[in-house]
Scaffold this active site. Structure first.
Site, PDB file in Angstrom:
ATOM      1  N   PHE A   1      60.436  -7.150  43.674  1.00 39.33           N
ATOM      2  CA  PHE A   1      60.288  -5.873  42.977  1.00 39.33           C
ATOM      3  C   PHE A   1      61.025  -4.795  43.756  1.00 39.33           C
ATOM      4  O   PHE A   1      60.683  -4.492  44.905  1.00 39.33           O
ATOM      5  CB  PHE A   1      58.797  -5.534  42.867  1.00 39.33           C
ATOM      6  CG  PHE A   1      58.510  -4.318  42.052  1.00 39.33           C
ATOM      7  CD1 PHE A   1      58.122  -4.443  40.725  1.00 39.33           C
ATOM      8  CD2 PHE A   1      58.629  -3.042  42.593  1.00 39.33           C
ATOM      9  CE1 PHE A   1      57.865  -3.323  39.958  1.00 39.33           C
ATOM     10  CE2 PHE A   1      58.375  -1.920  41.829  1.00 39.33           C
ATOM     11  CZ  PHE A   1      57.988  -2.058  40.512  1.00 39.33           C
TER      12      PHE A   1
ATOM     13  N   SER B   1      62.604 -12.182  31.048  1.00 41.88           N
ATOM     14  CA  SER B   1      63.141 -10.842  30.784  1.00 41.88           C
ATOM     15  C   SER B   1      63.012 -10.504  29.302  1.00 41.88           C
ATOM     16  O   SER B   1      62.975 -11.388  28.448  1.00 41.88           O
ATOM     17  CB  SER B   1      64.610 -10.772  31.194  1.00 41.88           C
ATOM     18  OG  SER B   1      64.754 -11.194  32.525  1.00 41.88           O
TER      19      SER B   1
ATOM     20  N   ARG C   1      71.165   3.816  17.861  1.00 42.31           N
ATOM     21  CA  ARG C   1      71.858   2.541  17.974  1.00 42.31           C
ATOM     22  C   ARG C   1      71.718   1.760  16.676  1.00 42.31           C
ATOM     23  O   ARG C   1      70.653   1.761  16.061  1.00 42.31           O
ATOM     24  CB  ARG C   1      71.240   1.724  19.111  1.00 42.31           C
ATOM     25  CG  ARG C   1      71.782   0.333  19.228  1.00 42.31           C
ATOM     26  CD  ARG C   1      71.158  -0.396  20.396  1.00 42.31           C
ATOM     27  NE  ARG C   1      69.767  -0.737  20.205  1.00 42.31           N
ATOM     28  CZ  ARG C   1      69.336  -1.814  19.530  1.00 42.31           C
ATOM     29  NH1 ARG C   1      70.206  -2.641  18.961  1.00 42.31           N
ATOM     30  NH2 ARG C   1      68.051  -2.064  19.419  1.00 42.31           N
TER      31      ARG C   1
ATOM     32  N   PHE D   1      73.194  -6.310   8.434  1.00 42.78           N
ATOM     33  CA  PHE D   1      72.252  -5.591   9.284  1.00 42.78           C
ATOM     34  C   PHE D   1      72.311  -4.107   8.968  1.00 42.78           C
ATOM     35  O   PHE D   1      73.302  -3.617   8.410  1.00 42.78           O
ATOM     36  CB  PHE D   1      72.566  -5.847  10.765  1.00 42.78           C
ATOM     37  CG  PHE D   1      71.403  -6.412  11.532  1.00 42.78           C
ATOM     38  CD1 PHE D   1      71.001  -7.715  11.344  1.00 42.78           C
ATOM     39  CD2 PHE D   1      70.694  -5.627  12.439  1.00 42.78           C
ATOM     40  CE1 PHE D   1      69.921  -8.234  12.036  1.00 42.78           C
ATOM     41  CE2 PHE D   1      69.614  -6.138  13.135  1.00 42.78           C
ATOM     42  CZ  PHE D   1      69.222  -7.441  12.942  1.00 42.78           C
TER      43      PHE D   1
ATOM     44  N   GLU E   1      64.782  -6.666  11.904  1.00 45.72           N
ATOM     45  CA  GLU E   1      65.543  -6.051  10.823  1.00 45.72           C
ATOM     46  C   GLU E   1      66.213  -7.122   9.962  1.00 45.72           C
ATOM     47  O   GLU E   1      66.528  -6.900   8.795  1.00 45.72           O
ATOM     48  CB  GLU E   1      66.611  -5.153  11.464  1.00 45.72           C
ATOM     49  CG  GLU E   1      67.347  -4.259  10.520  1.00 45.72           C
ATOM     50  CD  GLU E   1      68.119  -3.177  11.294  1.00 45.72           C
ATOM     51  OE1 GLU E   1      67.509  -2.509  12.146  1.00 45.72           O
ATOM     52  OE2 GLU E   1      69.314  -3.015  11.039  1.00 45.72           O
TER      53      GLU E   1
ATOM     54  N   GLU F   1      70.383  -1.987  28.537  1.00 48.87           N
ATOM     55  CA  GLU F   1      69.574  -0.881  28.014  1.00 48.87           C
ATOM     56  C   GLU F   1      69.315   0.200  29.055  1.00 48.87           C
ATOM     57  O   GLU F   1      69.170   1.373  28.718  1.00 48.87           O
ATOM     58  CB  GLU F   1      68.235  -1.401  27.457  1.00 48.87           C
ATOM     59  CG  GLU F   1      67.460  -0.322  26.711  1.00 48.87           C
ATOM     60  CD  GLU F   1      66.208  -0.849  26.005  1.00 48.87           C
ATOM     61  OE1 GLU F   1      66.091  -2.072  25.838  1.00 48.87           O
ATOM     62  OE2 GLU F   1      65.373  -0.022  25.615  1.00 48.87           O
TER      63      GLU F   1
ATOM     64  N   LEU G   1      57.548  -6.910  17.168  1.00 50.80           N
ATOM     65  CA  LEU G   1      58.702  -6.585  16.334  1.00 50.80           C
ATOM     66  C   LEU G   1      58.859  -7.572  15.175  1.00 50.80           C
ATOM     67  O   LEU G   1      58.831  -8.782  15.367  1.00 50.80           O
ATOM     68  CB  LEU G   1      59.967  -6.627  17.209  1.00 50.80           C
ATOM     69  CG  LEU G   1      61.300  -6.507  16.479  1.00 50.80           C
ATOM     70  CD1 LEU G   1      61.463  -5.119  15.886  1.00 50.80           C
ATOM     71  CD2 LEU G   1      62.449  -6.810  17.434  1.00 50.80           C
TER      72      LEU G   1
ATOM     73  N   GLY H   1      67.913  -7.083  38.060  1.00 50.56           N
ATOM     74  CA  GLY H   1      67.544  -7.398  36.681  1.00 50.56           C
ATOM     75  C   GLY H   1      68.148  -8.734  36.276  1.00 50.56           C
ATOM     76  O   GLY H   1      69.321  -9.005  36.541  1.00 50.56           O
TER      77      GLY H   1
ATOM     78  N   SER I   1      72.955  -4.012  20.394  1.00 52.26           N
ATOM     79  CA  SER I   1      72.512  -3.993  21.791  1.00 52.26           C
ATOM     80  C   SER I   1      72.698  -5.340  22.474  1.00 52.26           C
ATOM     81  O   SER I   1      73.019  -5.384  23.655  1.00 52.26           O
ATOM     82  CB  SER I   1      71.065  -3.532  21.904  1.00 52.26           C
ATOM     83  OG  SER I   1      70.208  -4.478  21.320  1.00 52.26           O
TER      84      SER I   1
END
Lengths: 247, 569, 118
Positions: free
Chosen positions: B157, B44, B380, B117, B246, B369, B243, B12, B385
């Site tokens: 992969f 990513s 959460r 937040f 927030e 994650e 998204l 990753g 994060s």
């Protein structure tokens, strides 16, 4: 619900094991929602018509930089190229210009990855700064100096638009130079002197003859052409003013 | 340098993975580090994070309040020792990011700015406008380029973890460009593969978030923890699921129902728009059910209104939101309210790992994650994060670097044999398979819609039972898939098929874990068990992989100075 | 790159036009040097070239030169970067000042040529 509209997509197909050269394949697919983008059309084809069509994508919100392709001859992020802007005309989708094609709509961008590393895209300090001292003080005005150059998502649209890069792949290119400038003008960085040799090299900024198309196609409002011309000034100042430069 | 053998191998290339790689390099510069990613690292999904990273930076703030906010936000399912360590490390990581060049937004005096937040009692979220994840990812990625000992395998992969004598000794991977299968061995392996949002239809997550690391570990015998804890973000754009951060509410935006009313006063009167995500998502769902949502072509929605903030603030603090509104919805958020509805966003659950990222398998770590180190519990808090990726990515990197000194490399013989077996499985099972009749995309879409229905904001026993039944059906259909693409070069249909297998395993773990937890806690809201039950369920769900389906166990939560109390805002 | 790449987009086309204009410009300047050489012996033996063809050519070259100058000076706005009291000067202002300086220089040169030629 009225009868679903249909739209024609012509996509480049190329498998190096089977094909001598790329060809266009035509697909007709339902254009069921006005919010559909070219990427949605490709996903429909891959999911329901022909699973062998290959292309890259991920975030579909214009920030990961994966899905750049030529849409009717113009380099674009397919995740925000809307079908409604083309319908009822067919749309031709091809891999980005100026890059070797690995397969179908997938280009080989390793060349850029090497160039990115070559311009040392990290904060260079003459003396290491301990973490205990806390963060640097940097004013918003100082951030504004490099802000736009830090918005580059490495989508390669600028390279696809740059005829100079198309004619000479050795050219460092728009995004790499914009990112070099992003660090060169960051008040926390002291690496200009280390980056200038690469930038002032024969294949560096002076290769650019200011077509300006890189800045036109950039989906993130970066102006690489400006970064390049400003860097030309940097390299010149360094040449004519041996004592006047900062590094 | 042998490109198939490393001291530490990282799977990753997002924020946690790259942070781990740099931590290994800085802990011991002599170690050989491999970083495998199925996409170029800057693709990513960290790149899509918007709001910011939480850390105690100001003098008015304290570790205790950050810890308490996190634990209360988690509905007391967080491990308190982990939270305590996290809040102490987070500020150092934020400063480290700044030294690496992250363009954090600033106060007038040039110091790093913070914004409010959801669920945080004070301002402690550092941010880079509303592209925090993008800037953080590019900053760590570009910084990682200066370490020559970090050797990248881009677009490789991973199909399987190699396990020898119950120790992880590396992975098998497909080089996507050539289609070649190969083995990469390592003394220690760190999973940092991100989330699994794509098991749902309506999600903020990108195409690559398919739970690969969770499934890899799960299949290798490492359990998954708290998989029922799936976060729904209150503000996603209808249709695309893009998204809307927030931070829009942090900067003062209002959530309005179709009466033009700030309906949150009935649900989180003291916090209003800055309530935690689980509660606001449920409030919106309730409002929809009671007929107070707007009706649109892509379902019900609410208005998120920032018009009163003014153009200058929006352009300085939320420029990307304005761009997203303009490019993807055709609105100008300076003049128009933003249509939003709850959207699957984040997986609190993940690979069972401890405070240093170590899993129950020797030589295997997990961070970010894909891991569950016990920080987020049942819900959460927004902006924890990104900090988590930094803190626990670095922790896993350091722990792995320290461990490998004492370990010998894996032997070549069993690796060869394992690679042969896995190549046979991938080629025989997918590429050269004959006679299938199920399209990958159709199974995937059916799974995604079933997850939306059965394991959404509210859950019931009937819904979850039906979901597990359907998932069994999808797994049977998966055995009969057909692959159009027999080419070896950049075969994204093959990788999509393997990803679907990963997602089905994760989805099954989610469904069973959710069915078994007969209480409501944090993001896990059961209509049939609306109360929290500390006596029975102040515990982590631990799901073990078996052929017959998940075998569930429970493990006590580590408590500390904060006694579980009723959670009201 | 395909042979006709520069016809595909207007930006490419104007770029090629701009690059191409340097050829006639260079020719005209060579001619100009020749004329200066011929004028060395004083006004009595000098007869400037004044055929209609040459005048037309000169006018076209003048347009080319202007096109070059305008693109070059507009570029200054992108390149030059000055801060006054911690705020960057707007690029339009920089461009404007470039054109002003150009106009002023033209006036000075014109004045010198005309005044001293009398």
């Amino acid at each position: 619900m009225t009868a679903t509209k249909r739209i024609t997509i012509k996509a480049t197909r190329f498998d190096p094991d089977k094909d001598e050269k790329p060809r266009l394949q035509t697909y007709e697919i339902p254009f069921s929602d006005d919010s559909m983008v070219v990427l949605d059309a490709l996903n429909y084809i891959k999911g329901h018509v022909d699973g062998s069509l290959s292309y890259r994508w991920s975030c579909r919100m214009g920030i990961c930089g994966s899905c750049g392709m030529m849409v009717d001859g113009v380099p674009k992020l397919t995740c925000n190229a809307f079908l409604r802007d083309h319908w009822p005309r067919p749309i031709t989708v091809e891999p980005l210009n100026n890059f070797p094609v690995i397969r179908d709509l997938v280009i080989d961008m390793d060349d850029f990855m090497h160039k990115l590393k070559a311009i040392k895209p990290w904060v260079i300090r003459k003396q290491p700064v301990p973490l205990g001292g806390g963060a640097f003080v940097q004013t918003t005005a100082q951030i504004d100096e490099f802000r736009q150059f830090s918005q580059c998502i490495n989508c390669m649209l600028c390279y696809a638009a740059c005829p100079v890069y198309g004619l000479n792949n050795e050219f460092l290119g728009p995004a790499a130079i914009a990112l070099a400038r992003r660090y060169n003008v960051d008040s926390r960085d002291e690496g200009l002197g280390q980056r200038l040799p690469v930038l002032a090299d024969a294949e560096g900024v002076w290769e650019c003859s200011f077509v300006g198309e890189c800045s036109v196609v950039c989906p993130k409002g970066v102006d690489p052409a400006k970064a390049i011309q400003q860097t030309k000034l940097d390299t010149t100042m360094r040449f004519v003013l041996p004592f006047g430069n900062r590094d | 340098m042998d490109p198939t053998s490393y001291d530490v191998l990282i799977i990753g290339g997002g924020l946690a993975g790259i942070r781990a790689a740099i931590a290994v390099a800085e802990t011991n510069p002599r170690l050989k580090i491999g970083m495998v990613s199925k996409v170029y690292p800057m693709r990513s999904h960290t790149v899509s994070a918007e709001g910011g990273a939480a850390a105690v930076l100001s003098k008015d703030d304290s570790y205790d309040t950050h810890a308490f906010d996190t634990i209360k936000g988690s509905d007391y399912l967080a491990d308190q020792d982990v939270v305590e360590a996290f809040v102490r490390e987070a500020p150092l990581e934020v400063v480290q990011m700044e030294h690496w060049g992250c363009p954090w937004s600033r106060n007038a005096d040039g110091t790093v700015a913070v914004r409010p937040f959801g669920g945080m009692t004070t301002w402690r979220t550092v941010f880079a406008a509303d592209k925090s994840g993008f800037h953080m990812l590019h900053t760590v990625f570009q910084t990682s380029l200066k370490y020559d000992q970090i050797h990248r395998h881009d677009e490789a992969f991973v199909t399987k973890l190699l396990v020898e004598n119950s120790r992880c000794v590396g992975v098998t991977a497909i080089d996507v460009r050539s289609g070649q299968m190969y083995a990469i061995t390592a003394k220690a392996t760190i999973l940092a593969t991100g989330g699994l949002g794509r098991i749902y239809a309506f999600t903020t997550n990108g195409n690559i978030c398919t739970g690969d690391g969770m499934a890899l570990a799960y299949r290798a015998g490492v359990p998954l923890k708290d998989m029922e804890m799936v976060q729904f973000h209150p503000t996603g754009l209808p249709f695309t699921g893009i998204l809307i951060t927030e931070a829009v509410r942090g900067e003062g935006g209002y959530l309005l129902n179709n009466q033009g009313e700030r309906f949150l006063k009935r649900y989180v009167p003291n916090k209003m728009e800055l309530g935690p995500r689980d509660i606001i998502s449920r409030a919106m769902t309730t409002e929809f059910e009671e007929g107070r949502g707007f009706e649109g072509p892509h379902g019900k929605y609410m208005h998120l209104d920032v018009r009163h903030l003014g153009e200058a603030t929006i352009d300085r603090r939320l420029p990307f939101m304005r761009e997203l509104g303009r490019e993807f919805v055709g609105i100008d958020i300076v003049k128009d309210p933003i249509p939003v509805r709850p959207v699957m966003h984040y997986m609190m659950g993940g690979v069972d790992a401890d405070i240093s990222g170590a899993t129950l398998m020797k030589g295997l770590y997990a961070a970010g994650e894909c891991a569950n180190v016990g920080l987020n519990g049942a819900n959460r808090l927004g902006s924890n994060s990104l900090s988590e990726c930094l803190v626990f990515g670095a922790a896993a990197g350091r722990a792995a670097a320290e461990q490998v000194g004492s370990l010998a490399a894996a032997g070549a013989n069993p690796i060869e044999a394992m690679l042969k077996d896995e190549t046979k499985r991938v080629e025989g099972g997918f590429l050269d398979k004959k006679g299938g009749d199920e399209r990958i995309a159709e199974i995937r879409e059916d799974m995604q819609h079933s997850m939306d229905e059965g394991a959404g904001v509210y859950r019931t026993k009937e819904g979850l039972t039906e979901l597990t039944r359907r998932l069994d059906g999808f797994r049977e259909r998966f055995e009969r898939i057909k692959i159009d693409d027999s080419s070896r070069v950049f075969n994204t249909e093959l990788t999509a098929a393997i990803e679907l297998g990963f997602m089905l395993d994760c989805a099954v773990a989610v469904a069973h874990s959710a069915l078994a937890r007969e209480e409501s806690r944090g993001a896990h809201a059961r209509r049939d068990f609306p109360e929290r039950n500390d006596e029975k369920y102040l515990k982590h769900t631990i799901a073990h992989h078996t052929e017959a389906g998940p075998r569930l166990e429970y493990r006590d939560v580590t408590l500390g100075k904060f006694e579980p109390k009723a959670r009201a805002y | 790159m395909p042979r006709g790449w520069w016809t595909r987009r207007s930006n490419y086309f104007w770029y090629i036009v701009r690059e191409f204009t340097s050829l006639p410009l260079a020719l005209w300047l060579l001619w100009f040097l020749l004329e200066i050489r011929r004028a060395q012996d004083g006004p009595s033996g000098y007869h400037p070239h004044s055929s209609l063809g040459f005048v037309i050519f000169s006018v076209i070259v003048l347009l080319f030169a202007l096109y070059h100058s305008v693109t070059f000076l507009s570029l200054a706005g992108a390149i030059l970067h000055f801060n006054v009291a911690d705020r960057p000067i707007p690029s339009q202002l920089i461009v404007l000042s470039q054109f002003a300086a150009w106009a002023a220089a033209s006036v000075v040169v014109g004045f010198v040529l005309i005044y001293f030629a009398r």
